[in-house]
Scaffold this active site. Structure first.
Site, PDB file in Angstrom:
ATOM      1  N   ASP A 276      71.787  39.499   4.241  1.00  0.00           N
ATOM      2  CA  ASP A 276      71.383  41.210   4.794  1.00  0.00           C
ATOM      3  C   ASP A 276      70.187  41.530   4.051  1.00  0.00           C
ATOM      4  OD1 ASP A 276      71.119  42.353   6.576  1.00  0.00           O
ATOM      5  OD2 ASP A 276      72.974  43.792   5.320  1.00  0.00           O
TER       6      ASP A 276
ATOM      7  N   ASP B 164      77.041  42.954   3.931  1.00  0.00           N
ATOM      8  CA  ASP B 164      78.270  43.575   3.779  1.00  0.00           C
ATOM      9  C   ASP B 164      79.315  43.975   4.774  1.00  0.00           C
ATOM     10  OD1 ASP B 164      76.133  44.792   6.317  1.00  0.00           O
ATOM     11  OD2 ASP B 164      75.379  46.552   4.393  1.00  0.00           O
TER      12      ASP B 164
ATOM     13  N   ASP C  29      77.343  41.413  10.653  1.00  0.00           N
ATOM     14  CA  ASP C  29      76.916  39.851  10.011  1.00  0.00           C
ATOM     15  C   ASP C  29      78.594  39.240   9.876  1.00  0.00           C
ATOM     16  OD1 ASP C  29      74.717  40.790   9.112  1.00  0.00           O
ATOM     17  OD2 ASP C  29      75.835  41.836   7.039  1.00  0.00           O
TER      18      ASP C  29
END
Length: 1207
Positions: free
Chosen positions: A484, A846, A850
């Site tokens: 990410d 994080d 996700d």
């Protein structure tokens, strides 16, 4: 007829979902069951144990196939590559006890509901099965099992308001509760006895029990007791860990089941009850703060602010808006598109703030209950994790199968030898079965688990926590890592760099916010002050960091919601923003936010309806510049919009578009549809945010690149910003070209198009580092062919490609490095597509948006310590990507350790097996203390300490092998077995050629004077005229296991086990050198010293206990010489051949061997394709259903096309 039966006998459960299963119907048969019970008795329970391990066999033996409508037993099989079977019994639920309910009236007002169709009449019963905590009921109309505990998806927005807006009647609620079950996420603490039974019935422990019983029968009590103690300790530790995990999970969900809620009953008003009584369709009053939601619910009126950190890992308050009263005939989820989650309150989230409307408190209709909810799904993913498919584990089973086959050969040999010698049948059986316990090492699983446990401890010391230890070995194979961007590669916080206002169809000078310089009043200032999701909680402003930075730059202040700010009919509770002391001159008293459409990553925008107190009513929009521009009148968007956006995005800035619209006086906009409010906007300008790279990002990505591990960026940010960050971080080298892939859907036929455009760094208008698209001719293609290239694309393009250009997707993924504007579902889909190409994929994020990708990756690494990290196998305490190479290093070390331990344990058992079979030839074997010394003092201690080597600090540019069935590893094991066999046979034969050797006189070598005594001993009567058979039997009776062959073979095999451990203890390039494992070196030194002492000790008491006999010193020296030669040959072969990477690469080249991984095959194909990549070219999709498309688009991903139902 057969086809019809097959359809009724078989169905798919939860089709298209992650937990999809095949379902088969069976009917119990009394006679079959009786035969099985007889089998249980005759086999002393062994058949029942086999059925416990193999549920499918149990069903096939006890039942006959039938249609699902007639079945009383169902067999389930997962649709993944593992095809795991499970057995479920069909149960009946009676609803006849409900008051005022008769069989001739519909159960609910909606006759199409599942509850109505599931009840069998006139019996008033429901057939159901429970699979992984989810209840499925039999739908008689559709003749299939369907999930209960959810509101039907087919309801429209207006249906939900009309049918459930006033609540359910008491009778309907009671029936729904009986059919759907209680609203509980019940994870009871598993009793110790149950955990104990499950663990003991593991095939490994059953095999150990068999071995222990056999050893007791052979009076091998010491090692049997030692194995019992070790097994009990292992079982106790495992049961304790499982019990602790069960307690933690129970505590995680305990609060969910004891929540008091207020519900609305039709005709009875509001009532308070336990949350466990909630059913789908109940009307819930959402009141108070700091309350946990006990179910998933659709917000129908009022407003809510919730904290979804327990599900998403993002502790930013999220604003929920009520479901619109739309007249659209489509289902509510389709009507709301990807933004439907903005209307859903998810179970397990905390209500931060609730806002009433004119009709009373905020209200929501229960959508899902129990394990069907978002939190229930998270808990189920922990209870039923997806099994890992890793070649090491599959090869281990195959290798153990080979050892079992080897043991079978030994059993036949043992039976022949002992039966022909006239041994009693009981002794023959014991000796034959003994071969199995020797050839198959019982301690192998424990030794492998020890290595993983050590690695888990090392990771913990580095701040990396693991909840799925079996994935540690998989980390050693990672060759692609997806990252990410925001919060992972770049800093979490954003700094406001400036704003570029737009007036009169052109951009103005940049306004910088340096030195506290405030922005003068105007629409831009109004947008920055009001178009956000910030909240005032306990006197502190909370919300998205981007919104916070933007708002703070205006020098305005948030005030508590006030009543009476707006006219009747609009929101009575509105968020008020007022200018602060440093805001400068403002002609309005403040701004009241009447209505908010929060930011959605799927829609890439947010908007608010705001009333200037003492001024006009306006609509403000903020979002991705490209998205915002689409809602603006074209004449208000500057012609240089694209160039300006590209310039700032290419410098790594995050760019936000702003727009507004002034509503005519007297407009009643509070109830207007969103589409109407967001039309005909005026473009206001661009907000520029700066996002800096983390200090460790570039070094980590360089380290991964040097190790030939691909890095891929998967972000929700702008594609140009992502490309720049990829270049600045080293993910894309300065010499590489970036090709932007753009795919768009078209109206008509063809349905979609895809184009490739090259971007190149240039400096127009004095601006540096600007990404521009350039036309590519012959020179450009030659340049691309000479230099490496990377593809970049947006989430929208990715979606179009997966749907219309599936045949191109693998080619694009092979060089795809930047994937921008990706939704959570697209991230998960991308990871799965990389896995299809044969990559071992890691995902580092994080925790915000996700979770799905972290779950599906081979190794998901969460940089968030929120509860969402439960979905990720690994969690880093420090939010830094430095954990990625560390995890790969430790994974490689653990994988090599697993191979070393496996090879050693397999060779140790084979060495012992060969020695025993040699001695069987003379009707002899190792003594109990000899076995004990080898098994306990040597192998067990080595197995525990061999795995202590740490990871090598440098990542080399190749990976360790991933499978046991590979030529180097197989060759290593086979050669060392041959070396050991040759040495033992040589010693066995040579000792018989010595001049001092006497077959039946164990004192002939050192005490020749005792010969006559021995000859006249109790051995003499045992000697018969028929030869050596009875003589050897008598010798064992008199001398135990003592013989020159026994002493020779045992000393050689014991010390050989030590030398093999040293040879197999690999160091560089994946583990620290063996000499750094101080405990292991010390153990080997002590063990070798003890063995040499046993060779030369000649102590009668010691030799008597160890079943050893005295031999001449010259023979003892000869034994050491044999061992030294074997060790030297083994070591040289291992280092010069087995570990010689250059040699194996040369052999591969000579044999023309090429990797069969899909991505490697594709690389070779594309290397021969001069037309790839097709630069400066547009390709159109073929019509649906055409033969060309059918053949090309075979690379679809059904998971991507399904609805994003998980946070």
């Amino acid at each position: 007829m057969g086809e019809k039966f097959a359809r009724s006998h078989h169905a798919l459960l939860s089709q298209g979902e992650e937990n999809e299963m095949e379902l088969f119907g069976y009917r119990s048969q009394g006679c079959r069951r009786a035969l099985c019970i007889a089998g249980y008795v005759l086999s002393c329970g062994l058949l029942r144990l086999v059925f416990y391990w193999k549920p499918a066999w149990h069903v096939w033996a006890n039942c006959t196939p039938c249609s699902l409508g007639e079945a009383d037993v169902t067999l389930l099989r997962t649709t993944d590559e593992f095809q795991i079977y499970s057995r479920k019994t069909v149960t009946w639920v009676s609803v006849s006890a409900v008051n005022n309910f008769t069989s001739d009236c519909p159960v609910t007002a909606d006759e199409r509901s599942l509850v109505n169709r599931a009840i069998m009449k006139p019996e008033l019963k429901v057939r159901s099965i429970e699979v992984q905590k989810i209840r499925y009921v039999w739908n008689q109309s559709e003749q299939q099992f369907q999930r209960a505990g959810c509101l039907e998806d087919g309801h429209t927005c207006s249906d939900i308001h009309a049918k459930f807006g006033s609540g359910l009647s008491q009778e309907e609620r009671d029936i729904r509760r009986l059919v759907c079950g209680p609203n509980t996420i019940d994870v009871p603490v598993v009793p110790v006895w149950k955990l104990l039974v499950r663990e003991v019935l593991n095939p490994f422990y059953v095999f150990q029990l068999f071995s222990v019983c056999l050893w007791f029968a052979e009076d091998y009590k010491e090692y049997a007791l030692a194995i019992i103690v070790m097994s009990l300790l292992s079982i106790a530790v495992t049961v304790y860990d499982l019990r602790q995990q069960s307690r933690k999970l129970h505590k995680l969900v305990e609060s969910h089941n004891s929540v008091r809620v207020t519900v609305c009953r039709k005709g009875e008003g509001f009532q308070e009850l336990e949350s466990s009584h909630l059913v789908p369709g109940d009307m819930l009053a959402v009141t108070g703060a700091k309350a946990l939601l006990p179910c998933d619910a659709i917000l129908l009126s009022g407003g809510c602010v919730v904290n979804e950190s327990t599900l998403t890992g993002e502790s930013i308050p999220v604003t929920k808006t009520p479901l619109p009263r739309s007249g659209d005939a489509r289902p509510w989820r389709t009507c709301c598109a990807e933004d439907y989650k903005r209307h859903v309150l998810f179970c397990g989230t905390e209500i931060v703030q609730s806002q009433a409307d004119g009709s009373g408190p905020a209200r929501a209709v229960v959508l899902r209950t129990g394990f069907n909810t978002a939190k229930g799904g998270l808990v189920r993913s922990i209870l039923y994790p997806k099994p890992m498919d890793f070649k090491l584990y599959r090869d281990a089973i195959r290798f153990l199968t080979c050892l079992v086959l080897l043991a079978m050969v030994g059993m036949v040999y043992a039976v022949c030898v002992f039966a022909l010698s006239g041994e009693a049948a009981g002794e023959v059986v014991k000796k034959a079965l003994d071969v199995i316990t020797i050839a198959v090492p019982p301690a192998l699983p424990a030794a492998l688990a020890t290595g993983v446990m050590y690695t888990q401890g090392r990771l913990k010391k580095k701040g990396i926590f693991c909840i799925s230890p079996q994935r540690i070995n998989v980390c050693g194979q990672l060759n692609l890592v997806c990252f990410d961007k925001t919060g992972t590669l770049t800093e979490d916080g954003l700094d406001l760099w400036g704003v570029i206002p737009s007036e009169a169809n052109s951009f103005q000078n940049v306004h910088r916010f340096a030195a506290g310089r405030s922005l003068s009043w105007g629409p831009v200032c109004g947008a920055m002050a009001s178009c956000h999701s910030l909240l005032l909680l306990d006197g502190k402003i909370q919300g998205d960091p981007l919104d916070l930075k933007m708002f703070e730059a205006t020098n305005w202040e948030l005030r508590e919601p006030r009543e009476g700010l707006v006219s009747e009919g609009q929101f009575a509770h509105a968020l008020v923003i007022k200018p602060g002391p440093n805001a400068g001159h403002v002609p309005v008293e403040g701004i009241a936010v009447l209505r908010q459409f929060p930011f959605s990553s799927a829609l890439q925008r947010m908007s608010v309806l705001a009333q200037e107190i003492g001024g006009e009513q306006r609509v403000f929009m903020k979002g991705a510049p490209e998205t915002v521009a689409k809602f603006c009148r074209p004449e208000t968007v500057p012609p240089s919009f694209g160039q300006e956006l590209q310039f700032h995005a290419a410098r790594g800035f995050r760019v936000i578009g702003l727009a507004h619209r002034t509503l005519p006086p007297g407009t009643q906009a509070a109830g207007s549809p969103r589409e109407e409010l967001e039309s005909d906007l005026t473009f206001l300008g661009l907000l520029i945010m700066e996002n800096r790279l983390k200090a460790e990002t570039k070094p980590v990505l360089e380290e991964l690149s040097a190790a030939r591990i691909r890095s891929v960026m998967v972000t929700g940010d702008n594609v140009q910003t992502a490309i720049t960050v990829a270049k600045n971080s080293g993910m894309i080298s300065p010499t590489s070209q970036v090709i932007l892939v753009e795919a768009n859907e078209r109206s008509g036929s063809p349905a979609a198009s895809i184009s490739w455009q090259l971007t190149e760094a240039s400096s127009p208008n004095g601006h540096g580092n600007l990404e521009t698209r350039i036309p590519v001719g012959g020179r450009g293609r030659a340049e691309v062919e000479r230099r490496s290239y990377h593809f970049a694309m947006s989430g929208r393009s990715y979606q179009v490609i997966t749907q219309h250009f599936g045949y191109l997707l693998p080619k694009l993924l092979l060089q795809g490095t930047v994937f921008a504007r990706m939704s959570p579902g697209q991230k998960s889909s991308l990871v799965e597509e990389f896995q299809k190409l044969g990559y071992f994929v890691g995902m580092c994020g994080d925790g915000a948006n996700d979770c799905g990708a972290l779950k599906v990756a081979h190794a998901g690494i969460s940089l968030s310590e929120q509860e969402a990290s439960v979905a990720s196998p690994f969690t880093s305490r420090t939010p830094s990507i430095a954990c990625v190479p560390e995890l790969i290093r430790q994974g490689r070390a653990a994988l090599v350790t697993s191979f070393c331990v496996f090879k050693y344990m397999a060779l140790y058992s084979t060495i012992q097996y060969l020695g025993v079979l040699l001695l069987y030839w003379q009707l002899n074997s190792f003594g109990n203390y000899q076995f004990l010394f080898q098994d306990l003092a040597i192998t067990t201690v080595i197995g525990i300490t061999m795995s202590l080597n740490g990871a090598y600090p440098k990542l080399v540019p190749y990976r360790p092998p991933s499978q046991l069935i590979s030529p180097p590893l197989l060759l290593s094991v086979v050669l060392n077995i041959l070396f050991s066999l040759a040495m033992q046979v040589f010693g066995f034969v040579m000792v018989q050629q010595q001049p001092w050797y006497a077959q039946h006189n164990i004192h002939s070598a050192c005490h020749p004077r005792n010969n006559s005594q021995v000859e006249n001993s109790s051995l003499a009567p045992a000697l018969g005229a028929n030869g050596t058979g009875n003589a050897a039997a008598g010798e064992v009776a008199a001398n135990g296991y003592k013989s020159y062959e026994n002493t020779t073979v045992w000393l050689l095999s014991t010390m050989n086990c030590l030398l093999v451990a040293l040879v197999f203890s690999k160091g560089k390039p994946f583990r620290q050198p063996v000499y750094t494992n101080y405990l292991f070196v010390l153990v080997l030194a002590v063990q070798l010293g003890v063995c040499i002492f046993l060779v030369f000790a000649d102590i009668d008491g010691l030799y008597s206990h160890m079943d050893l006999v005295c031999t001449p010193t010259s023979w003892r020296a000869s034994l050491l010489l044999m061992l030294l030669v074997t060790f030297a040959v083994s070591f040289v072969v291992e280092e010069a051949v087995i570990e010689n990477r250059a040699l194996w690469l040369l052999l591969k080249k000579w044999a023309r061997y090429q990797s069969q991984s899909p991505y490697k095959r594709l690389e070779r194909t594309l290397a021969q394709d001069s037309a790839w990549p097709p630069l400066n070219k547009t390709v159109f999709s073929e019509p649906r259903g055409s033969p060309g498309e059918a053949s090309k688009a075979a690379y679809g991903n059904p998971a991507f096309e399904s609805h994003e139902d998980v946070l």
